[in-house]
Design a protein around this motif. Sequence first.
Motif, PDB file in Angstrom:
ATOM      1  N   THR A  77      -4.111  14.216  11.249  1.00 17.23           N
ATOM      2  CA  THR A  77      -3.575  12.814  10.993  1.00 17.23           C
ATOM      3  C   THR A  77      -3.592  11.734  12.040  1.00 17.23           C
ATOM      4  N   ASP A  78      -4.171  12.121  13.104  1.00 19.82           N
ATOM      5  CA  ASP A  78      -4.576  11.002  14.158  1.00 19.82           C
ATOM      6  C   ASP A  78      -5.583  10.199  13.669  1.00 19.82           C
ATOM      7  N   LEU A  79      -5.379   8.878  13.981  1.00 20.84           N
ATOM      8  CA  LEU A  79      -6.865   7.955  13.662  1.00 20.84           C
ATOM      9  C   LEU A  79      -7.143   7.254  14.813  1.00 20.84           C
ATOM     10  N   GLU A  80      -8.310   6.771  14.846  1.00 17.05           N
ATOM     11  CA  GLU A  80      -9.080   6.343  15.844  1.00 17.05           C
ATOM     12  C   GLU A  80      -8.435   4.662  15.916  1.00 17.05           C
ATOM     13  N   ASN A  81      -8.292   4.132  17.037  1.00 16.37           N
ATOM     14  CA  ASN A  81      -7.684   2.746  17.159  1.00 16.37           C
ATOM     15  C   ASN A  81      -8.837   1.686  16.790  1.00 16.37           C
ATOM     16  N   GLN A 140       7.213   6.347  13.754  1.00 14.07           N
ATOM     17  CA  GLN A 140       8.561   7.067  13.253  1.00 14.07           C
ATOM     18  C   GLN A 140       8.396   7.228  11.873  1.00 14.07           C
ATOM     19  N   PRO A 141       9.343   8.501  11.798  1.00 15.71           N
ATOM     20  CA  PRO A 141       9.402   9.192  10.576  1.00 15.71           C
ATOM     21  C   PRO A 141      10.129   8.453   9.611  1.00 15.71           C
ATOM     22  N   PRO A 142       9.583   8.181   8.153  1.00 12.32           N
ATOM     23  CA  PRO A 142      10.431   7.344   7.280  1.00 12.32           C
ATOM     24  C   PRO A 142      11.646   8.146   6.679  1.00 12.32           C
ATOM     25  N   ASN A 148       0.390  -0.683  12.418  1.00  8.65           N
ATOM     26  CA  ASN A 148      -0.700   0.383  13.123  1.00  8.65           C
ATOM     27  C   ASN A 148      -0.014   1.309  13.900  1.00  8.65           C
ATOM     28  N   ASN A 149       0.185   2.587  13.411  1.00  6.52           N
ATOM     29  CA  ASN A 149       0.640   3.482  14.366  1.00  6.52           C
ATOM     30  C   ASN A 149      -0.509   4.591  14.583  1.00  6.52           C
ATOM     31  N   GLN A 150      -1.826   4.068  14.232  1.00  4.71           N
ATOM     32  CA  GLN A 150      -2.795   5.081  14.584  1.00  4.71           C
ATOM     33  C   GLN A 150      -2.655   6.412  14.146  1.00  4.71           C
ATOM     34  N   LYS A 151      -1.805   6.670  12.784  1.00  2.00           N
ATOM     35  CA  LYS A 151      -1.685   7.895  12.274  1.00  2.00           C
ATOM     36  C   LYS A 151      -1.882   7.574  10.748  1.00  2.00           C
ATOM     37  N   ILE A 152      -2.214   8.759  10.111  1.00  2.00           N
ATOM     38  CA  ILE A 152      -1.636   8.988   8.639  1.00  2.00           C
ATOM     39  C   ILE A 152      -0.371   9.390   8.384  1.00  2.00           C
ATOM     40  N   GLY A 153       0.540   8.347   8.830  1.00  3.11           N
ATOM     41  CA  GLY A 153       2.032   8.586   9.032  1.00  3.11           C
ATOM     42  C   GLY A 153       2.756   9.609   8.022  1.00  3.11           C
ATOM     43  N   MET A 154       2.597   9.191   6.824  1.00  2.00           N
ATOM     44  CA  MET A 154       3.318   9.896   5.693  1.00  2.00           C
ATOM     45  C   MET A 154       2.902  11.333   5.848  1.00  2.00           C
ATOM     46  N   ILE A 155       1.627  11.553   5.882  1.00  2.00           N
ATOM     47  CA  ILE A 155       1.102  13.016   5.839  1.00  2.00           C
ATOM     48  C   ILE A 155       1.497  13.882   7.175  1.00  2.00           C
ATOM     49  N   LYS A 156       1.891  13.159   8.323  1.00  2.00           N
ATOM     50  CA  LYS A 156       2.364  13.878   9.452  1.00  2.00           C
ATOM     51  C   LYS A 156       3.719  14.223   9.265  1.00  2.00           C
ATOM     52  N   TYR A 157       4.522  13.271   8.649  1.00  2.00           N
ATOM     53  CA  TYR A 157       5.835  13.324   8.204  1.00  2.00           C
ATOM     54  C   TYR A 157       6.103  14.421   7.297  1.00  2.00           C
ATOM     55  N   GLU A 158       5.348  14.586   6.086  1.00  2.00           N
ATOM     56  CA  GLU A 158       5.356  15.534   5.195  1.00  2.00           C
ATOM     57  C   GLU A 158       5.024  16.982   5.914  1.00  2.00           C
ATOM     58  N   GLN A 159       4.143  17.088   6.827  1.00  2.00           N
ATOM     59  CA  GLN A 159       3.752  18.296   7.519  1.00  2.00           C
ATOM     60  C   GLN A 159       4.740  18.556   8.261  1.00  2.00           C
ATOM     61  N   ASP A 200       0.773  -1.181   0.024  1.00  3.27           N
ATOM     62  CA  ASP A 200      -0.119  -0.071   0.060  1.00  3.27           C
ATOM     63  C   ASP A 200       0.763   1.114  -0.091  1.00  3.27           C
ATOM     64  N   VAL A 201       0.094   2.382  -0.034  1.00  3.80           N
ATOM     65  CA  VAL A 201       0.866   3.815  -0.065  1.00  3.80           C
ATOM     66  C   VAL A 201       0.880   4.187   1.240  1.00  3.80           C
ATOM     67  N   GLY A 202       2.198   4.788   1.796  1.00  2.00           N
ATOM     68  CA  GLY A 202       2.380   5.568   2.827  1.00  2.00           C
ATOM     69  C   GLY A 202       3.720   5.228   3.303  1.00  2.00           C
ATOM     70  N   ASN A 203       3.899   5.176   4.906  1.00  2.72           N
ATOM     71  CA  ASN A 203       5.140   4.983   5.424  1.00  2.72           C
ATOM     72  C   ASN A 203       5.519   3.551   5.044  1.00  2.72           C
ATOM     73  N   VAL A 204       4.593   2.547   4.859  1.00  8.13           N
ATOM     74  CA  VAL A 204       4.950   1.046   4.718  1.00  8.13           C
ATOM     75  C   VAL A 204       5.579   0.953   3.045  1.00  8.13           C
ATOM     76  N   THR A 205       5.390   1.921   2.134  1.00  9.22           N
ATOM     77  CA  THR A 205       6.219   1.784   1.025  1.00  9.22           C
ATOM     78  C   THR A 205       7.582   1.985   1.108  1.00  9.22           C
ATOM     79  N   VAL A 206       7.778   2.961   2.249  1.00  5.24           N
ATOM     80  CA  VAL A 206       9.277   3.250   2.490  1.00  5.24           C
ATOM     81  C   VAL A 206       9.910   1.985   3.263  1.00  5.24           C
ATOM     82  N   TRP A 207       9.260   1.525   4.190  1.00  5.94           N
ATOM     83  CA  TRP A 207       9.591   0.372   5.149  1.00  5.94           C
ATOM     84  C   TRP A 207       9.943  -0.660   4.069  1.00  5.94           C
TER      85      TRP A 207
END
Length: 572
Positions: A480-484, A530-532, A459-470, A380-387
């Motif tokens: 960018t926070d997501l409900e668990n 963690q930021p990628p 699962n980091n309960q974030k839209i992590g890539m967007i958080k890092y971009e900000q 999928d797209v997001g931090n997982v792409t980097v990892w």
Amino acid sequence: MKHTAGKVAAEVLEHWDIKHIFGLPGDSINNFVEHLRVQKERIEFIQVRHEEVGALAASSYSKLTGKIGVCLSIGGPGAIHLLNGLYDAKADRAPVLVLAGQVPTDKVGHDAFQEVHLEKLFEDVSVFNQRVSSPESFPSLLDQAIRKAYAEKGVSVLIIPDDIPMEQIEGYTPNLTETTSVSKQIPSDEDLDAGLKYIKEAKKPVILAGTGANKARDELVRFAEKIAAPIIFTLPAKGTLPDKHPYNLGQLGQIGTKPAYEAMEETDLLIMIGTSFPYRDFLPDKAPAVQIDLDPSQIGKRYPVTVGIVGDSSIALQKWNDQLPMKEQRTFLKECQENMVNWWRHIEKEENQVSSPIKPQEVIPKLQEVVDDDAILSVDVGNVTVWMARHFKITHQKFLISSWMATMGCGLPGAIAGSFAYPGRQVVTVCGDGGFTMVMHDFVTAVKYDMPIIVVIMNNQKIGMIKYEQEEQGHLEYGTDLENIDFAAFARACGGEGYRVSDHRELSDTFKKAAREKKPVIIDVIIEDQPPLPGKITYGQAAGYSKHIMKKFFKEHEIDMPPLRKALKRLF
């Protein structure tokens, strides 16, 4: 002899060896779906829970197999839902056929229930876009649509008013060619000779290879050996060579490696093969370039090339290989290879750390332990792409992503497509919690069709890539926070299996259990946010992140220093 237009059209699909159609039935497409029901032993209709998933699955099927992917929907809302997956296919040049229902012919243009002007809706995304105007034209238009999708590697749309499939065709003779042909474009000798001159003179050549080099693997390796050049792969081309191949420097850019970044800084000749790499900042400042591409419009589009070669990369490379001696001076290549060995040591040191909460770098090697050599990996797209790009060491697996569109939610549809494209092979999708929740309803599709796919959710309960971009832009995090969600419980509620992991000591055993499952399984891994970070951090990125840290500090502590705070406001 009379046949219905729908029956003859279904025969056209069979002629083109179409075995799967992803979609949802409904009012304005039901008459054609009835013909698919009659021929269900030869063409399998796969019911998804959302048309976007059907279109993304069709696009993924095409990327994985090279065959046309097919999706189906009603008109109006169903057709609108298809668009995201169709733009993914357009952007990644995957042939896809859309069978879109429409209100009956006599109601078109009368503002009927659920009527949308589909020709306008699909105009930008398609290479072929026609509404069937008569029963007799249905089969021939369908044949044209498929041919056009293959020829131009794009989306063909056929809009089918609901009355057309049930209409009789009298004395219809299908005009179908039993064979198809694919031409190989031969590069001009003049261009090849011009490129060869630069290649022979280069002391630090670097190859940047994209998906256009996928079918030229042997020629590419031989070429790299002869000119002593490391190869950097674009992300969609990951897997063309194993990640630990001695000539492979990994990827470039935000998801890339430090050795790839440094090789680009040092090179005195960039050789681009089958790629239109979009990130100019990661390419050399002034080095001359030789580019090979089938599409002349791509030559020089992203980087000022010195020599452009239009044609098939395998032919171009073979001709060069026949004329090139083995380069004796190999210092630059050896330095790049040593850098890559050090990079892998650095990466493996990160992976071997054990921590609580779990770091994302710890997850991928544990997954790799249970992934088959010929598995399908849908990322999928997001931090997982980097990892995954950085830590999963491809051997011979197929690596599937949404490349140019980079649409979140592509992972699960890709896994569904992979299960149908390659039955019997292991299929794994790695998603963030943000991407998965966009399409999680179709986990039920995997359950329904008995697909033993493994879904790994970071699962980091974030839209992590967007958080890092900000943060990289110097902003404070916002929205960018997501409900668990307990995704393991969700998996079990759907009829699959689910595991939730929050302790690194449970990772290996959980992945092994998942690999033995005969039904779909979700592994919900609770990870540290963690930021990628890129393989090489630029000054601009460091400066932007520093702004973010300072803003965050003063916001959290509400320091009563009016002059300083005013100055900071002026600065930021």
